[in-house]
Design a protein around this motif. Structure first.
Motif, mmCIF file in Angstrom:
data_model
loop_
_atom_site.group_PDB
_atom_site.id
_atom_site.type_symbol
_atom_site.label_atom_id
_atom_site.label_comp_id
_atom_site.label_asym_id
_atom_site.label_seq_id
_atom_site.Cartn_x
_atom_site.Cartn_y
_atom_site.Cartn_z
ATOM 1 N N PHE A 1 -2.342 8.975 1.327
ATOM 2 C CA PHE A 1 -3.072 7.980 0.617
ATOM 3 C C PHE A 1 -3.358 7.032 2.201
ATOM 4 O O PHE A 1 -4.185 6.397 2.076
ATOM 5 C CB PHE A 1 -2.109 7.115 -0.198
ATOM 6 C CG PHE A 1 -2.541 5.994 -0.803
ATOM 7 C CD1 PHE A 1 -3.637 5.750 -1.762
ATOM 8 C CD2 PHE A 1 -2.068 4.651 -0.246
ATOM 9 C CE1 PHE A 1 -3.952 4.549 -1.866
ATOM 10 C CE2 PHE A 1 -2.432 3.374 -0.382
ATOM 11 C CZ PHE A 1 -3.594 3.274 -1.431
ATOM 12 N N SER A 2 -2.293 6.741 2.707
ATOM 13 C CA SER A 2 -2.559 6.027 4.229
ATOM 14 C C SER A 2 -3.874 6.563 4.927
ATOM 15 O O SER A 2 -4.565 5.919 5.255
ATOM 16 C CB SER A 2 -1.378 6.125 5.087
ATOM 17 O OG SER A 2 -1.316 5.149 5.963
ATOM 18 N N ALA A 3 -3.980 8.128 4.942
ATOM 19 C CA ALA A 3 -4.844 8.381 5.761
ATOM 20 C C ALA A 3 -6.124 8.167 4.756
ATOM 21 O O ALA A 3 -7.362 8.007 5.629
ATOM 22 C CB ALA A 3 -4.707 9.969 5.844
ATOM 23 N N TRP B 1 -9.386 4.973 14.803
ATOM 24 C CA TRP B 1 -8.883 4.867 13.651
ATOM 25 C C TRP B 1 -9.278 6.419 12.897
ATOM 26 O O TRP B 1 -8.295 6.737 12.230
ATOM 27 C CB TRP B 1 -9.949 3.870 12.874
ATOM 28 C CG TRP B 1 -9.837 2.445 13.187
ATOM 29 C CD1 TRP B 1 -8.611 2.104 14.024
ATOM 30 C CD2 TRP B 1 -10.465 1.585 12.778
ATOM 31 N NE1 TRP B 1 -8.830 0.580 14.157
ATOM 32 C CE2 TRP B 1 -9.887 0.407 13.273
ATOM 33 C CE3 TRP B 1 -11.304 1.245 11.687
ATOM 34 C CZ2 TRP B 1 -10.251 -1.103 13.025
ATOM 35 C CZ3 TRP B 1 -11.872 0.118 11.632
ATOM 36 C CH2 TRP B 1 -11.281 -1.179 12.139
ATOM 37 N N ASN B 2 -10.223 7.067 13.347
ATOM 38 C CA ASN B 2 -10.301 8.521 12.805
ATOM 39 C C ASN B 2 -9.247 9.431 13.219
ATOM 40 O O ASN B 2 -8.752 9.996 12.427
ATOM 41 C CB ASN B 2 -11.769 9.042 12.812
ATOM 42 C CG ASN B 2 -12.711 8.472 12.020
ATOM 43 O OD1 ASN B 2 -12.484 8.041 10.803
ATOM 44 N ND2 ASN B 2 -13.946 8.477 12.420
ATOM 45 N N ARG B 3 -8.673 9.234 14.406
ATOM 46 C CA ARG B 3 -7.863 10.013 15.004
ATOM 47 C C ARG B 3 -6.498 9.672 14.366
ATOM 48 O O ARG B 3 -5.431 10.831 13.941
ATOM 49 C CB ARG B 3 -7.778 9.840 16.430
ATOM 50 C CG ARG B 3 -8.810 10.480 17.074
ATOM 51 C CD ARG B 3 -8.831 10.674 18.801
ATOM 52 N NE ARG B 3 -9.882 10.787 19.374
ATOM 53 C CZ ARG B 3 -10.415 9.726 20.185
ATOM 54 N NH1 ARG B 3 -9.878 8.594 20.484
ATOM 55 N NH2 ARG B 3 -11.465 10.059 20.890
ATOM 56 N N LEU B 4 -6.257 8.335 14.183
ATOM 57 C CA LEU B 4 -4.945 8.005 13.235
ATOM 58 C C LEU B 4 -4.745 8.304 12.008
ATOM 59 O O LEU B 4 -3.972 8.858 11.575
ATOM 60 C CB LEU B 4 -4.893 6.568 13.445
ATOM 61 C CG LEU B 4 -4.829 5.789 15.048
ATOM 62 C CD1 LEU B 4 -4.824 4.479 14.916
ATOM 63 C CD2 LEU B 4 -3.407 6.281 15.615
ATOM 64 N N ALA B 5 -6.185 8.450 11.336
ATOM 65 C CA ALA B 5 -6.009 8.912 9.848
ATOM 66 C C ALA B 5 -5.977 10.343 9.905
ATOM 67 O O ALA B 5 -5.092 10.867 9.116
ATOM 68 C CB ALA B 5 -7.605 8.322 9.400
ATOM 69 N N GLY B 6 -6.732 11.210 10.821
ATOM 70 C CA GLY B 6 -6.394 12.523 10.966
ATOM 71 C C GLY B 6 -4.888 12.963 11.122
ATOM 72 O O GLY B 6 -4.317 13.957 10.712
ATOM 73 N N ALA B 7 -3.895 12.187 11.978
ATOM 74 C CA ALA B 7 -2.875 12.147 12.228
ATOM 75 C C ALA B 7 -1.853 12.311 10.922
ATOM 76 O O ALA B 7 -0.965 12.990 10.605
ATOM 77 C CB ALA B 7 -2.227 11.597 13.252
ATOM 78 N N LYS B 8 -2.258 11.190 10.218
ATOM 79 C CA LYS B 8 -1.640 10.951 9.068
ATOM 80 C C LYS B 8 -1.856 12.319 7.813
ATOM 81 O O LYS B 8 -0.910 12.636 7.363
ATOM 82 C CB LYS B 8 -1.740 9.792 8.456
ATOM 83 C CG LYS B 8 -1.231 8.508 8.985
ATOM 84 C CD LYS B 8 -1.298 7.150 8.577
ATOM 85 C CE LYS B 8 -2.664 6.465 8.877
ATOM 86 N NZ LYS B 8 -2.789 5.177 8.324
ATOM 87 N N ALA B 9 -3.191 12.486 7.934
ATOM 88 C CA ALA B 9 -3.602 13.537 7.068
ATOM 89 C C ALA B 9 -2.763 15.069 7.328
ATOM 90 O O ALA B 9 -2.398 15.572 6.566
ATOM 91 C CB ALA B 9 -5.157 13.776 6.989
ATOM 92 N N ALA B 10 -2.847 15.259 8.829
ATOM 93 C CA ALA B 10 -2.033 16.451 9.131
ATOM 94 C C ALA B 10 -0.768 16.285 8.900
ATOM 95 O O ALA B 10 0.221 17.327 8.510
ATOM 96 C CB ALA B 10 -2.329 16.682 10.557
#
Length: 112
Positions: A18-20, A44-53
């Motif tokens: 959800f956070s991603a 931002w996209n890298r941070l969201a990608g890290a959360k999704a991963a």
């Protein structure tokens, strides 16, 4: 694997996912604080990608323990970094949010 571990791990994956999603979709309630903290938009996209991963890794960890451990450690470190960023920005009213997202990752490690 215990039921408690499975429940906490799925909850952590849902929260991280959800956070991603919120960051990928540029929800105002997420990006406004990031701007306030001084987090560059290019991150931002890298941070969201890290959360999704991390979310995917937690779910994969239900089948392969090592992946789950790595994902839980990664998410714990990620959200610890978020706490540090919030504290450095002196936005003390927001420090609870990354701690809440970190809690299931920490708990899943404790339940292993």
């Amino acid at each position: 694997m215990s039921i408690a571990y499975a429940v906490v791990t799925v909850l952590g994956a849902l929260m991280a996912g959800f956070s991603a999603w919120a960051l990928f979709s540029r929800q105002e309630w997420v990006v406004a604080p990031l701007t306030e903290y001084g987090v560059p938009k290019s991150w931002w996209n890298r941070l969201a990608g890290a959360k999704a991963a991390g979310a995917v890794g937690l779910l994969a960890g239900l089948a392969v323990r090592g992946i789950g451990i790595a994902a839980a450690i990664g998410l714990t470190l990620y959200f610890t970094g978020a706490v540090v960023a919030v504290l450095r920005a002196r936005s003390y009213g927001h420090v609870l949010f990354p701690m809440l997202y970190a809690a299931p990752a920490v708990a899943s490690l404790a339940l292993l």
